[in-house]
Design an enzyme around this catalytic site. Sequence first.
Site: not given
Ligand code: FAD
Ligand code: NAD
Length: 465
Positions: A39, A43, A183-184, A187, A206, A271, A312, A444
Site C-alpha cells: 500500500l 511514492c 540522467g541528471g 532522481i 546527462e 532517465v 502517473d 521574523h
Molecule cells: P504509483 O505510486 O506508481 O502507484 C501505482 C500502484 O499501482 C503501485 O503500487 C502498483 O503496484 C499498483 N499497480 C499497478 N498495476 C496494478 C495492477 N494491475 N493490479 C494491482 N496493482 C497494480 N513525486 C513527488 O511528488 N515528490 C517526490 O519527492 C517524489 N520523489 C520520487 C522519488 C523517486 C525515487 C521516484 C521513483 C518517484 C518520486 N516521485 C515523487 C514520483 C511519485 O512517486 C509518483 O508521481 C507517484 O507515486 C504517482 O502515484 P500513482 O498513484 O500515480 O502511482
Molecule cells: P527526469 O525526467 O526528471 O530526468 C531524466 C533525465 O535523464 C533528463 O534530464 C533527461 O534529459 C536525461 N536523459 C534521458 N535520456 C538519457 C540518456 N540516454 N542518457 C543520459 N541522460 C538521459 O526523470 P527521473 O529523474 O528518472 O524521474 C522520473 C520522474 O519521477 C520525474 O519526472 C518526476 O516526475 C518524478 N520524481 C519527482 C521527484 C520530486 O518531485 N522531487 C523526485 C524524483 C522523481
Amino acid sequence: MKEISCKLLVIGAGPGGYVCAIRAGQLGIDTVVVEAGRLGGTCLNVGCIPSKAVIHAAEEFDKVVHMAGGESPLGISLAKPAIDLGKTVAWKDRIVGRLNNGVAGLFKKAGVKSIQGWAKFRDGKTVEVETETGTQLIHAETIVIATGSASVDLPPLPFGGNVITSTQALALDRVPEKLAVVGGGYIGLELGMAFARFGSAVTVVEALDRVLPLYDAELTRPVLKRLDALGVSVMTGAKAKGMSKKGDTLVVENGNGGEVRLPADKVLVTVGRKPLTEGWGIEELALDMDGRFIRIDETCRTSMRGIYAVGDVTGEPMLAHRAMAQGEMVAEIVAGHRRTWDKRCIPAICFTDPEVVSAGLSPEEARATGVEIKTGQFPFQANGRAMTMLGEDGFVRVVARADNHLVLGIQAVGQGVSELSAAFGLAIEMGARLEDIAGTIHAHPTQGEAFLEAAMKALGHALHI
Ligand code: FAD
Ligand code: NAD
C-alpha cells in the site's frame, strides 16, 4: 472463483489510488481497492518518502563530516564520523512500514476493502484479480485506473548486475566508492547528491546540455555550484553506450563524439519513468491514448464511460501531489459532487542541495504567453534567518503581470525552501497580487521573509536590499 460487486473499484494503491479510495469511503461509497505490491505505491515505498529519508541522512552525515574536518564556522568539532548505510536503510524501511500500516488503517477507518493481487480487466465493468487464495472476480459500476509508472531502461544499459534502478539505490547497504548516474533529472540529482554526501565519487552523465533541464538555468545555478563543491563531475551532452565486459566500467560518448570510460561500482540509471499501461488488460478496453499516457478530460474521465484514470498513468507532471489531488477529485465526482480540474498550479520541488521550488510560470514561460511581466528577486544573502542556518546561497523570485500585478509564478532555490512551496501554491491558487504578498506580515526571522521582499522588489521598494 469468488465474485464480489462494488460501486467503485480502484486499481493501484499509490497516492492517486489510495487517496481516491479513502475519500470515496469517507463519502459512503462502497469501495474496493486492488494493489499488487505494498500500500502506498511508488511514492511511499520506493519513491518520495524513502528518497527523502536517505537524503536527510546524507545531509546529517555531510554536516558532521564538515564538523570533523574542522571546517565548521559554528565552532563545533568532533571525532571522525562514519556511516552505516545498512542501519540508515533499516531506519528508512521502518518509516515506510509505519506509513504502509497508516494507509491500511485509513482504509479501515473509511470502510474501504483492500485486496492484494494483480488486477486484470475482463471488460469495462469486470476485473479479475489473482490473489494468494485464488482468482477473485470484481464487478464494479465505476473503475479508477491508478496503475502509476515504472523506471525507463536504456537498451544499451539494461538493469541488472551493477546497473541499478532508484529502488535498488535506496536499498544499498554499502556506500559505493564510485557511482555513475545516467540522467541528471530529479532522481539522478537528488540521489546522486545524497551519495556524494555519503562519500561516493559521483559522475552524472546527462544527454542534454545541462542538468535539471526542467528548471531555468538561473534557478539551478546554486545546485551546480554545490555539485562542484561536492566533487561531483557532470558530463553534459553525453550518452551512455553500455558497460564494459567485466561490468565495472561505464562507457560514455561525450559531447565531442569521443569515448570516455568511467570506472563505477554502481551505475544508477534515472532517465525518466513510463506510465504502467501493460499487463492489466488495456487491450480489453477501448481507451483513447495521449501518446504513452491514458487520455483523460478535466474530470479525469477516460474515453470509456464509467472508467476514470488518475496519477502517473495519465501524464506529466508525474508527481505524487498531482495524483492525490486527482484521486480526491474523482472520489467526489463519483459521489455526485460537481468537481473539475481547475488548479492554477502544481508546485514542483527538487530535493537537491540546495532545494529548488517552482510554482506557476517561470519568467520565460510567462513572457511566452504574450503578457508583459514584472519580476522581483531577493537573495538569501540578505535574509537573517538564512545566515543563521549557513543557507545564504539562493533566492526567491516572483513573476507577476506588469499591468495588474497578478502573481503568475514563484520560484526559489535555497536550503530548506521546499517548505515555502505551500505559501507559493496558496498565493497563486488564491489569485494573489504583488500587493497582497507585500501587505502580509511575514514572521521574523524566517526564510519566508524573502518571499515578502521579492514581492516588494517587484513593486520597486524592497526594504532589506
Ligand atoms: P504509483 O505510486 O506508481 O502507484 C501505482 C500502484 O499501482 C503501485 O503500487 C502498483 O503496484 C499498483 N499497480 C499497478 N498495476 C496494478 C495492477 N494491475 N493490479 C494491482 N496493482 C497494480 N513525486 C513527488 O511528488 N515528490 C517526490 O519527492 C517524489 N520523489 C520520487 C522519488 C523517486 C525515487 C521516484 C521513483 C518517484 C518520486 N516521485 C515523487 C514520483 C511519485 O512517486 C509518483 O508521481 C507517484 O507515486 C504517482 O502515484 P500513482 O498513484 O500515480 O502511482
Ligand atoms: P527526469 O525526467 O526528471 O530526468 C531524466 C533525465 O535523464 C533528463 O534530464 C533527461 O534529459 C536525461 N536523459 C534521458 N535520456 C538519457 C540518456 N540516454 N542518457 C543520459 N541522460 C538521459 O526523470 P527521473 O529523474 O528518472 O524521474 C522520473 C520522474 O519521477 C520525474 O519526472 C518526476 O516526475 C518524478 N520524481 C519527482 C521527484 C520530486 O518531485 N522531487 C523526485 C524524483 C522523481
